[in-house]
Scaffold this motif. Structure first.
Motif, PDB file in Angstrom:
ATOM      1  N   ARG A  72      -0.798  10.268  -2.962  1.00  0.00           N
ATOM      2  CA  ARG A  72      -1.353   9.175  -4.202  1.00  0.00           C
ATOM      3  C   ARG A  72      -0.034   9.081  -5.067  1.00  0.00           C
ATOM      4  O   ARG A  72      -0.214  10.539  -5.863  1.00  0.00           O
ATOM      5  CB  ARG A  72      -2.935   9.145  -5.297  1.00  0.00           C
ATOM      6  CG  ARG A  72      -3.367   9.503  -3.825  1.00  0.00           C
ATOM      7  CD  ARG A  72      -5.036   9.802  -4.405  1.00  0.00           C
ATOM      8  NE  ARG A  72      -5.996   9.478  -3.622  1.00  0.00           N
ATOM      9  CZ  ARG A  72      -6.772   8.870  -3.148  1.00  0.00           C
ATOM     10  NH1 ARG A  72      -6.313   7.433  -3.573  1.00  0.00           N
ATOM     11  NH2 ARG A  72      -7.456   8.765  -1.768  1.00  0.00           N
ATOM     12  N   ARG A  73       0.424   8.201  -5.586  1.00  0.00           N
ATOM     13  CA  ARG A  73       1.706   8.224  -6.569  1.00  0.00           C
ATOM     14  C   ARG A  73       1.408   8.736  -8.108  1.00  0.00           C
ATOM     15  O   ARG A  73       2.018   8.552  -8.343  1.00  0.00           O
ATOM     16  CB  ARG A  73       2.164   6.470  -6.134  1.00  0.00           C
ATOM     17  CG  ARG A  73       3.819   6.387  -7.389  1.00  0.00           C
ATOM     18  CD  ARG A  73       4.388   5.309  -6.998  1.00  0.00           C
ATOM     19  NE  ARG A  73       3.754   4.053  -7.110  1.00  0.00           N
ATOM     20  CZ  ARG A  73       3.557   3.704  -8.041  1.00  0.00           C
ATOM     21  NH1 ARG A  73       4.051   4.598  -8.870  1.00  0.00           N
ATOM     22  NH2 ARG A  73       2.680   2.598  -8.814  1.00  0.00           N
ATOM     23  N   GLU A  74       0.143   8.092  -7.765  1.00  0.00           N
ATOM     24  CA  GLU A  74       0.267   7.994  -9.440  1.00  0.00           C
ATOM     25  C   GLU A  74       0.228   9.944  -9.853  1.00  0.00           C
ATOM     26  O   GLU A  74       0.385  10.113 -10.729  1.00  0.00           O
ATOM     27  CB  GLU A  74      -1.473   7.805 -10.250  1.00  0.00           C
ATOM     28  CG  GLU A  74      -2.552   8.239  -9.423  1.00  0.00           C
ATOM     29  CD  GLU A  74      -4.141   7.591 -10.004  1.00  0.00           C
ATOM     30  OE1 GLU A  74      -3.834   7.447 -11.302  1.00  0.00           O
ATOM     31  OE2 GLU A  74      -4.711   6.962  -9.166  1.00  0.00           O
ATOM     32  N   LEU A  75      -0.097  10.475  -8.890  1.00  0.00           N
ATOM     33  CA  LEU A  75      -0.423  11.990  -8.642  1.00  0.00           C
ATOM     34  C   LEU A  75       0.888  12.783  -8.493  1.00  0.00           C
ATOM     35  O   LEU A  75       0.771  13.774  -9.189  1.00  0.00           O
ATOM     36  CB  LEU A  75      -1.897  12.677  -7.953  1.00  0.00           C
ATOM     37  CG  LEU A  75      -2.945  12.288  -8.012  1.00  0.00           C
ATOM     38  CD1 LEU A  75      -4.363  12.887  -7.130  1.00  0.00           C
ATOM     39  CD2 LEU A  75      -4.623  12.180  -9.240  1.00  0.00           C
ATOM     40  N   LEU A  76       1.445  12.391  -8.039  1.00  0.00           N
ATOM     41  CA  LEU A  76       2.975  13.012  -8.051  1.00  0.00           C
ATOM     42  C   LEU A  76       3.208  12.662  -9.444  1.00  0.00           C
ATOM     43  O   LEU A  76       3.940  13.713  -9.897  1.00  0.00           O
ATOM     44  CB  LEU A  76       3.635  12.092  -6.503  1.00  0.00           C
ATOM     45  CG  LEU A  76       5.084  13.239  -6.077  1.00  0.00           C
ATOM     46  CD1 LEU A  76       4.747  14.024  -6.176  1.00  0.00           C
ATOM     47  CD2 LEU A  76       5.838  11.469  -5.286  1.00  0.00           C
ATOM     48  N   LYS A  83       6.832   1.407  -6.198  1.00  0.00           N
ATOM     49  CA  LYS A  83       5.753   1.142  -6.940  1.00  0.00           C
ATOM     50  C   LYS A  83       4.394   1.171  -6.293  1.00  0.00           C
ATOM     51  O   LYS A  83       3.781   0.512  -6.602  1.00  0.00           O
ATOM     52  CB  LYS A  83       5.899  -0.574  -7.625  1.00  0.00           C
ATOM     53  CG  LYS A  83       7.178  -0.528  -8.090  1.00  0.00           C
ATOM     54  CD  LYS A  83       7.193   0.273  -9.287  1.00  0.00           C
ATOM     55  CE  LYS A  83       9.070  -0.190 -10.059  1.00  0.00           C
ATOM     56  NZ  LYS A  83       8.178   1.657 -11.623  1.00  0.00           N
ATOM     57  N   ALA A  84       4.240   1.193  -4.340  1.00  0.00           N
ATOM     58  CA  ALA A  84       2.829   1.494  -3.834  1.00  0.00           C
ATOM     59  C   ALA A  84       1.751   2.262  -4.544  1.00  0.00           C
ATOM     60  O   ALA A  84       2.644   3.459  -5.010  1.00  0.00           O
ATOM     61  CB  ALA A  84       3.252   1.599  -2.769  1.00  0.00           C
ATOM     62  N   MET A 111       0.880  -1.198  -0.235  1.00  0.00           N
ATOM     63  CA  MET A 111      -0.086   0.183   0.176  1.00  0.00           C
ATOM     64  C   MET A 111       1.139   1.604   0.141  1.00  0.00           C
ATOM     65  O   MET A 111       0.647   1.811  -0.618  1.00  0.00           O
ATOM     66  CB  MET A 111      -1.339  -0.107   1.417  1.00  0.00           C
ATOM     67  CG  MET A 111      -1.710  -0.871   1.295  1.00  0.00           C
ATOM     68  SD  MET A 111      -2.862  -0.530  -0.001  1.00  0.00           S
ATOM     69  CE  MET A 111      -3.919   0.876   0.883  1.00  0.00           C
ATOM     70  N   ILE A 112       1.653   1.145   0.674  1.00  0.00           N
ATOM     71  CA  ILE A 112       2.669   2.016   1.009  1.00  0.00           C
ATOM     72  C   ILE A 112       4.159   1.982   0.750  1.00  0.00           C
ATOM     73  O   ILE A 112       4.857   1.150   1.507  1.00  0.00           O
ATOM     74  CB  ILE A 112       1.867   3.138   2.337  1.00  0.00           C
ATOM     75  CG1 ILE A 112       3.105   4.551   2.449  1.00  0.00           C
ATOM     76  CG2 ILE A 112       2.413   2.214   3.228  1.00  0.00           C
ATOM     77  CD1 ILE A 112       2.885   5.523   3.521  1.00  0.00           C
ATOM     78  N   ASP A 113       4.518   2.855  -0.250  1.00  0.00           N
ATOM     79  CA  ASP A 113       6.420   3.175   0.551  1.00  0.00           C
ATOM     80  C   ASP A 113       7.039   5.044   1.368  1.00  0.00           C
ATOM     81  O   ASP A 113       5.943   5.528   0.592  1.00  0.00           O
ATOM     82  CB  ASP A 113       7.490   3.163  -1.515  1.00  0.00           C
ATOM     83  CG  ASP A 113       7.026   1.596  -1.352  1.00  0.00           C
ATOM     84  OD1 ASP A 113       7.067   0.695  -0.934  1.00  0.00           O
ATOM     85  OD2 ASP A 113       7.028   2.251  -2.999  1.00  0.00           O
TER      86      ASP A 113
END
Length: 327
Positions: A161-165, A79-80, A1-3
């Motif tokens: 949120r990684r995708e938004l980053l 990748k999370a 879920m989280i890195d």
């Protein structure tokens, strides 16, 4: 879920405590990505020793390129679904990750941040970081990009949120001051942020930090430059540009007041803004009248505050003398 991404630069005395605060989270993280940004104090060796007993710890070594570059390198490895940042001298409460995941999963938030506590170099508590705003001010895109809602707790309190980053483009590696604000503003355009009032992040106050080493005038100039840099992303919006100008006048006066006894330095500041490459800077000094208006307003406000409270005059004098001694 989280890195988790931890940029490391000469924080050997603190890095083990920092990593342990991640290892002790009530919700385990997927990866602890430590980016060694050219440390020279042996901190990377301590991380390597911890990695030998925890396969989640990933160490990336490279030359010193700055905080933003180190974070961006960690982002490339992550990748999370969610990503959290933690400075190498800060720490988390055990429930920090769990608390943020709980709220992030309930809404379409671009990022979340928590309250924070301060500690000294030995780890002794120094009190909570106060939220410098009324709780009625919402963490919206408009408020964040104008600086009306500052994201307290530094980067160490934030989960994104990684995708938004990735859509936002990562941290601006040209910035050495205010890179966090620039990033949070660009993230907030994809959705509102949310604040957890609980102080779940520990911020270590170090006398060797950049902000402590700068004079009040230089800190004020950095703040003004940062505001302009953030606003440049949306300077083609007339309504926003005018709102930015109103807020930037406070930062401009914060620089001016340290130059009142140096007219040539005030003129240099005017020319810097008048010829600024960004409209967000030029709008503060399109004409001498714009600049002089802020100067007159700031002087009048200072005189008014002194007349209203004699103790304010003593405070200002003490601060002026302290800054003179710094030089």
């Amino acid at each position: 879920m989280i890195d988790v991404v931890i940029p490391l630069y000469n924080c050997a005395p603190f890095i083990e405590t920092t990593i342990r605060s991640v290892q002790h989270q009530t919700v385990p993280v997927r990866k602890i990505i430590v980016v060694n940004d050219g440390s020279t104090d042996g901190g990377e060796k301590k991380v390597a020793a911890m990695a030998a007993t925890d396969e989640r710890i990933c160490v990336l070594n490279g030359p010193n390129r700055g905080l933003s570059a180190a974070r961006n390198l960690g982002i490339q490895i992550a990748k999370a679904r969610y990503l959290a940042f933690l400075d190498a001298d800060d720490a988390w409460e055990p429930e920090k990750v769990a608390s943020q995941l709980a709220v992030m999963d309930k809404g379409d938030f671009s990022f979340s941040h928590t309250g924070a506590r301060l500690m000294d170099e030995s780890g002794k508590p120094m009190g909570n970081v106060p939220f410098p705003i009324q709780t009625t001010v919402a963490p919206t895109f408009e408020n964040i990009r104008l600086g009306i809602y500052p994201v307290t707790g530094s980067g160490s309190s934030v989960m994104v949120r990684r995708e938004l980053l990735e859509r936002a483009g990562g941290f601006d590696e040209k910035l050495r001051f205010g890179e966090d604000w620039d990033m949070w503003a660009r993230l907030a355009q994809f959705g509102p942020a949310i604040r957890l009032d609980q102080p779940l992040t520990w911020i270590r106050v170090r006398q060797s930090s950049m902000q402590h080493s700068l004079s009040a005038e230089k800190r004020a100039l950095c703040q003004l430059d940062c505001r302009i840099h953030v606003a440049r992303h949306w300077e083609n919006e007339p309504a926003f540009l005018q709102a930015h100008k109103k807020e930037a006048c406070y930062d401009l006066w914060a620089v001016m007041r340290w130059r009142l006894l140096r007219p040539s330095s005030l003129l240099e500041l005017y020319r810097h803004l008048h010829l600024h490459p960004y409209a967000a800077g030029r709008i503060l000094a399109r004409h001498p009248g714009d600049f002089l208006h802020v100067l007159g307003w700031g002087c009048a406000e200072t005189v008014r505050s002194i007349l209203h409270s004699p103790s304010e005059a003593k405070r200002l004098l003490r601060r002026f003398l302290a800054e003179r001694r710094r030089k």
